[in-house]
Design a protein around this motif. Sequence first.
Motif, PDB file in Angstrom:
ATOM      1  N   ARG A   1       0.825  -1.206   0.000  1.00 43.56           N
ATOM      2  CA  ARG A   1       0.000   0.000   0.000  1.00 43.56           C
ATOM      3  C   ARG A   1       0.864   1.262   0.000  1.00 43.56           C
ATOM      4  O   ARG A   1       0.498   2.271  -0.617  1.00 43.56           O
ATOM      5  CB  ARG A   1      -0.953  -0.036   1.187  1.00 43.56           C
TER       6      ARG A   1
ATOM      7  N   ARG B   1       2.121   1.809  -3.527  1.00 41.47           N
ATOM      8  CA  ARG B   1       1.082   2.393  -4.389  1.00 41.47           C
ATOM      9  C   ARG B   1       0.882   3.872  -4.082  1.00 41.47           C
ATOM     10  O   ARG B   1       0.549   4.657  -4.979  1.00 41.47           O
ATOM     11  CB  ARG B   1      -0.239   1.636  -4.229  1.00 41.47           C
ATOM     12  N   ARG B   2       1.098   4.252  -2.843  1.00 42.61           N
ATOM     13  CA  ARG B   2       0.988   5.675  -2.510  1.00 42.61           C
ATOM     14  C   ARG B   2       2.044   6.479  -3.273  1.00 42.61           C
ATOM     15  O   ARG B   2       1.770   7.568  -3.775  1.00 42.61           O
ATOM     16  CB  ARG B   2       1.171   5.853  -1.001  1.00 42.61           C
TER      17      ARG B   2
ATOM     18  N   LEU C   1       3.493   5.392  -6.106  1.00 47.69           N
ATOM     19  CA  LEU C   1       3.241   5.224  -7.536  1.00 47.69           C
ATOM     20  C   LEU C   1       1.985   5.953  -8.008  1.00 47.69           C
ATOM     21  O   LEU C   1       1.745   6.047  -9.216  1.00 47.69           O
ATOM     22  CB  LEU C   1       3.161   3.736  -7.872  1.00 47.69           C
ATOM     23  N   ASP C   2       1.219   6.508  -7.080  1.00 49.26           N
ATOM     24  CA  ASP C   2       0.096   7.365  -7.450  1.00 49.26           C
ATOM     25  C   ASP C   2       0.529   8.807  -7.684  1.00 49.26           C
ATOM     26  O   ASP C   2      -0.298   9.640  -8.091  1.00 49.26           O
ATOM     27  CB  ASP C   2      -0.985   7.333  -6.360  1.00 49.26           C
ATOM     28  N   LEU C   3       1.804   9.116  -7.456  1.00 48.81           N
ATOM     29  CA  LEU C   3       2.321  10.445  -7.776  1.00 48.81           C
ATOM     30  C   LEU C   3       2.358  10.617  -9.289  1.00 48.81           C
ATOM     31  O   LEU C   3       2.289   9.638 -10.039  1.00 48.81           O
ATOM     32  CB  LEU C   3       3.719  10.611  -7.181  1.00 48.81           C
TER      33      LEU C   3
ATOM     34  N   PRO D   1       3.384  10.661 -13.084  1.00 48.98           N
ATOM     35  CA  PRO D   1       4.341   9.727 -13.694  1.00 48.98           C
ATOM     36  C   PRO D   1       5.722  10.310 -13.945  1.00 48.98           C
ATOM     37  O   PRO D   1       6.709   9.570 -13.989  1.00 48.98           O
ATOM     38  CB  PRO D   1       3.659   9.316 -15.001  1.00 48.98           C
TER      39      PRO D   1
ATOM     40  N   VAL E   1       8.319   7.617 -11.582  1.00 46.41           N
ATOM     41  CA  VAL E   1       7.099   6.894 -11.239  1.00 46.41           C
ATOM     42  C   VAL E   1       6.601   6.099 -12.438  1.00 46.41           C
ATOM     43  O   VAL E   1       6.212   4.930 -12.320  1.00 46.41           O
ATOM     44  CB  VAL E   1       6.019   7.869 -10.726  1.00 46.41           C
TER      45      VAL E   1
ATOM     46  N   ARG F   1       6.053   2.081 -12.495  1.00 44.22           N
ATOM     47  CA  ARG F   1       4.731   1.478 -12.735  1.00 44.22           C
ATOM     48  C   ARG F   1       4.756   0.514 -13.914  1.00 44.22           C
ATOM     49  O   ARG F   1       4.021  -0.478 -13.934  1.00 44.22           O
ATOM     50  CB  ARG F   1       3.700   2.580 -12.978  1.00 44.22           C
TER      51      ARG F   1
ATOM     52  N   ASP G   1       2.294  -2.026 -12.461  1.00 42.93           N
ATOM     53  CA  ASP G   1       0.846  -2.046 -12.652  1.00 42.93           C
ATOM     54  C   ASP G   1       0.402  -3.433 -13.100  1.00 42.93           C
ATOM     55  O   ASP G   1       1.038  -4.070 -13.952  1.00 42.93           O
ATOM     56  CB  ASP G   1       0.450  -1.019 -13.714  1.00 42.93           C
TER      57      ASP G   1
END
Length: 298
Positions: free
Chosen positions: A188, A191-192, A194-196, A198, A221, A225, A233
């Motif tokens: 988790r 993913r925090r 990788l949500d930044l 790209p 990022v 991903r 991903d």
Amino acid sequence: MSRTSAIQPFFDEATGTVTYVVHDLATRSAAVIDPVLDFDFKSGRTATRSADRVLAHVAGQGLQVDWILETHAHADHLSAARYIQGKLGGRIAIGERIRDVQAVFKKLYNLERSFLPDGSQFDHLFHDGETFRIGETEATALLVPGHTPADMAYLIDGAAFVGDTLFMPDVGTARADFPGGDARTLYRSTRRILDLPPQTRIFVCHDYPPAHRGAAWESTVGDQRANNIHVRDGITEEAFVALRTARDATLDVPALILPSLQVNVRAGQLPPAEENGVRYLKIPLDALPRKAEPAPRA
């Protein structure tokens, strides 16, 4: 996009650690991230070769160190935070959950009664989402537990200094089997990050390069991903937990975990000298969990 800061990495081959100096272009204010104190386990001697490279860079660039940032209490090298501070000043900072880590290792090492697991050894404890400044450059401390409970990433001027949470894409992610670590929490946290956006630059704390390439420490990022072998991903949380748990069961204990943590929970301060004037590092015997031994061959 114009940058307000500059980044200088320093790679320590002995431990695979990357230290960073980030400085604000307008004010020459700087932060040092994850500095290394050299330590030879065989002789018990410390040295400052790695940290002195940082000092030389700071002096050569005319920088003023405001912050010495730790991403977590490292298990693979001793921190040079106190040495850097003694030479350059600055505030030593880490995530506020370092208290959880200190409580575990105070008990393991039976540290002196005066050592309090309250984070007071550090000058500042960041909470999740806290903003701060390096000169005129704004930065944010982001809690990313899983490798340890206290891991932080630092978001600075379009770059994320992610500690051990992520490695280069062809290496994957940190282990999650240290005290307080958890593979599901680690997923988790990745993913925090990788949500930044790209294009966000990712700077890792360690590299253990495959044989076909040299050491590297910067990705994005978007690259993570697309290509991270553990958390790209399409890899689900359940798949990651299974992979990470199985892999961690095969990993050796880091060579410097026992010397390093009793220093790093003190913000890089060596243990107090005993009555003979000598400082000692403790090696607790038969205290760490035993790794499963391979089954005998038939």
